[in-house]
Design a protein around this motif. Sequence first.
Motif, PDB file in Angstrom:
ATOM      1  N   VAL A  41       7.900   2.377   6.762  1.00 41.56           N
ATOM      2  CA  VAL A  41       7.701   1.600   5.538  1.00 41.56           C
ATOM      3  C   VAL A  41       6.234   1.723   5.125  1.00 41.56           C
ATOM      4  O   VAL A  41       5.325   1.461   5.907  1.00 41.56           O
ATOM      5  N   ILE A  42       6.031   2.154   3.877  1.00 41.58           N
ATOM      6  CA  ILE A  42       4.688   2.327   3.324  1.00 41.58           C
ATOM      7  C   ILE A  42       4.374   1.135   2.428  1.00 41.58           C
ATOM      8  O   ILE A  42       5.199   0.702   1.637  1.00 41.58           O
ATOM      9  N   GLY A  43       3.176   0.595   2.565  1.00 45.82           N
ATOM     10  CA  GLY A  43       2.766  -0.543   1.751  1.00 45.82           C
ATOM     11  C   GLY A  43       1.353  -0.942   2.094  1.00 45.82           C
ATOM     12  O   GLY A  43       0.538  -0.102   2.487  1.00 45.82           O
ATOM     13  N   ASN A  48      -5.683  -5.095   5.247  1.00 46.17           N
ATOM     14  CA  ASN A  48      -6.089  -4.383   4.035  1.00 46.17           C
ATOM     15  C   ASN A  48      -7.336  -3.539   4.314  1.00 46.17           C
ATOM     16  O   ASN A  48      -8.207  -3.381   3.470  1.00 46.17           O
ATOM     17  N   HIS A  49      -7.391  -3.017   5.555  1.00 53.21           N
ATOM     18  CA  HIS A  49      -8.555  -2.229   5.990  1.00 53.21           C
ATOM     19  C   HIS A  49      -8.751  -1.009   5.096  1.00 53.21           C
ATOM     20  O   HIS A  49      -9.867  -0.617   4.809  1.00 53.21           O
ATOM     21  N   ASN A  50      -7.647  -0.412   4.698  1.00 51.82           N
ATOM     22  CA  ASN A  50      -7.677   0.691   3.738  1.00 51.82           C
ATOM     23  C   ASN A  50      -6.877   0.195   2.544  1.00 51.82           C
ATOM     24  O   ASN A  50      -5.706  -0.139   2.689  1.00 51.82           O
ATOM     25  N   ASN A  51      -7.472   0.127   1.384  1.00 54.31           N
ATOM     26  CA  ASN A  51      -6.769  -0.450   0.237  1.00 54.31           C
ATOM     27  C   ASN A  51      -5.715   0.462  -0.360  1.00 54.31           C
ATOM     28  O   ASN A  51      -4.991   0.063  -1.254  1.00 54.31           O
ATOM     29  N   ARG A  52      -5.593   1.679   0.154  1.00 53.30           N
ATOM     30  CA  ARG A  52      -4.515   2.564  -0.299  1.00 53.30           C
ATOM     31  C   ARG A  52      -3.255   2.268   0.508  1.00 53.30           C
ATOM     32  O   ARG A  52      -3.340   1.895   1.675  1.00 53.30           O
ATOM     33  N   PRO A  53      -2.078   2.444  -0.086  1.00 55.43           N
ATOM     34  CA  PRO A  53      -0.845   2.216   0.670  1.00 55.43           C
ATOM     35  C   PRO A  53      -0.770   3.138   1.889  1.00 55.43           C
ATOM     36  O   PRO A  53      -1.231   4.275   1.858  1.00 55.43           O
ATOM     37  N   GLY A  54      -0.187   2.604   2.942  1.00 55.03           N
ATOM     38  CA  GLY A  54      -0.020   3.377   4.166  1.00 55.03           C
ATOM     39  C   GLY A  54       1.058   2.743   5.027  1.00 55.03           C
ATOM     40  O   GLY A  54       1.724   1.795   4.613  1.00 55.03           O
ATOM     41  N   PRO A  55       1.236   3.245   6.240  1.00 54.57           N
ATOM     42  CA  PRO A  55       2.272   2.685   7.110  1.00 54.57           C
ATOM     43  C   PRO A  55       1.957   1.240   7.483  1.00 54.57           C
ATOM     44  O   PRO A  55       0.810   0.895   7.737  1.00 54.57           O
ATOM     45  N   GLY A  56       2.994   0.418   7.477  1.00 59.05           N
ATOM     46  CA  GLY A  56       2.822  -0.985   7.838  1.00 59.05           C
ATOM     47  C   GLY A  56       2.852  -1.170   9.348  1.00 59.05           C
ATOM     48  O   GLY A  56       3.726  -0.646  10.028  1.00 59.05           O
ATOM     49  N   TYR A  57       1.913  -1.901   9.879  1.00 60.41           N
ATOM     50  CA  TYR A  57       1.838  -2.190  11.315  1.00 60.41           C
ATOM     51  C   TYR A  57       2.857  -3.272  11.661  1.00 60.41           C
ATOM     52  O   TYR A  57       2.958  -4.281  10.972  1.00 60.41           O
ATOM     53  N   ASP A  58       3.611  -3.079  12.760  1.00 61.42           N
ATOM     54  CA  ASP A  58       4.650  -4.046  13.119  1.00 61.42           C
ATOM     55  C   ASP A  58       4.199  -5.133  14.081  1.00 61.42           C
ATOM     56  O   ASP A  58       4.979  -5.999  14.462  1.00 61.42           O
ATOM     57  N   GLY A  59       2.941  -5.105  14.487  1.00 61.45           N
ATOM     58  CA  GLY A  59       2.412  -6.154  15.349  1.00 61.45           C
ATOM     59  C   GLY A  59       2.738  -6.009  16.826  1.00 61.45           C
ATOM     60  O   GLY A  59       2.484  -6.913  17.611  1.00 61.45           O
ATOM     61  N   LYS A  60       3.288  -4.860  17.232  1.00 61.81           N
ATOM     62  CA  LYS A  60       3.713  -4.670  18.623  1.00 61.81           C
ATOM     63  C   LYS A  60       2.737  -3.854  19.457  1.00 61.81           C
ATOM     64  O   LYS A  60       3.069  -3.403  20.536  1.00 61.81           O
ATOM     65  N   GLY A  61       1.523  -3.661  18.963  1.00 64.74           N
ATOM     66  CA  GLY A  61       0.532  -2.930  19.738  1.00 64.74           C
ATOM     67  C   GLY A  61       0.623  -1.424  19.546  1.00 64.74           C
ATOM     68  O   GLY A  61       1.206  -0.935  18.571  1.00 64.74           O
ATOM     69  N   TYR A  62       0.033  -0.708  20.486  1.00 66.73           N
ATOM     70  CA  TYR A  62      -0.016   0.747  20.398  1.00 66.73           C
ATOM     71  C   TYR A  62       1.348   1.374  20.633  1.00 66.73           C
ATOM     72  O   TYR A  62       2.189   0.817  21.336  1.00 66.73           O
ATOM     73  N   THR A  63       1.564   2.551  20.047  1.00 72.98           N
ATOM     74  CA  THR A  63       2.807   3.285  20.253  1.00 72.98           C
ATOM     75  C   THR A  63       2.935   3.695  21.721  1.00 72.98           C
ATOM     76  O   THR A  63       1.956   3.708  22.475  1.00 72.98           O
ATOM     77  N   LEU A  64       4.158   4.043  22.114  1.00 74.70           N
ATOM     78  CA  LEU A  64       4.381   4.528  23.486  1.00 74.70           C
ATOM     79  C   LEU A  64       3.489   5.722  23.793  1.00 74.70           C
ATOM     80  O   LEU A  64       2.909   5.811  24.878  1.00 74.70           O
ATOM     81  N   MET A  65       3.372   6.636  22.842  1.00 76.78           N
ATOM     82  CA  MET A  65       2.567   7.833  23.082  1.00 76.78           C
ATOM     83  C   MET A  65       1.093   7.472  23.261  1.00 76.78           C
ATOM     84  O   MET A  65       0.414   8.002  24.150  1.00 76.78           O
TER      85      MET A  65
END
Length: 95
Positions: A41-43, A48-65
């Motif tokens: 999901v892009i938004g 609002n660290h980058n004011n351009r739309p981008g991927p939304g963070y889900d609040g679950k921390g870093y990815t598995l990778m």
Amino acid sequence: MAQQYGLPGSTDPDGFDPYADTVGAGIYGGSVVRNEAGEVVIGKQYQNHNNRPGPGYDGKGYTLMNRAIQVGPEKVKELVGDFPELKEESMRQHQ
């Protein structure tokens, strides 16, 4: 700076820490919100660290990778062995 991000030592660990000049999972390397079809999901970006739309963070921390990378190369190999689709996921994000 304190109004926007908090006082030193009390900044959001998932966001930007201007005192240490670091970012957390909400800014770079975090897991993202996906829709019912599994698409990112892009938004509005986290804090609002980058004011351009981008991927939304889900609040679950870093990815598995990202967590595997922090442990070391053997953990990355193990993870890709268990979840080979992660190799393709990483490649799609950088195209």
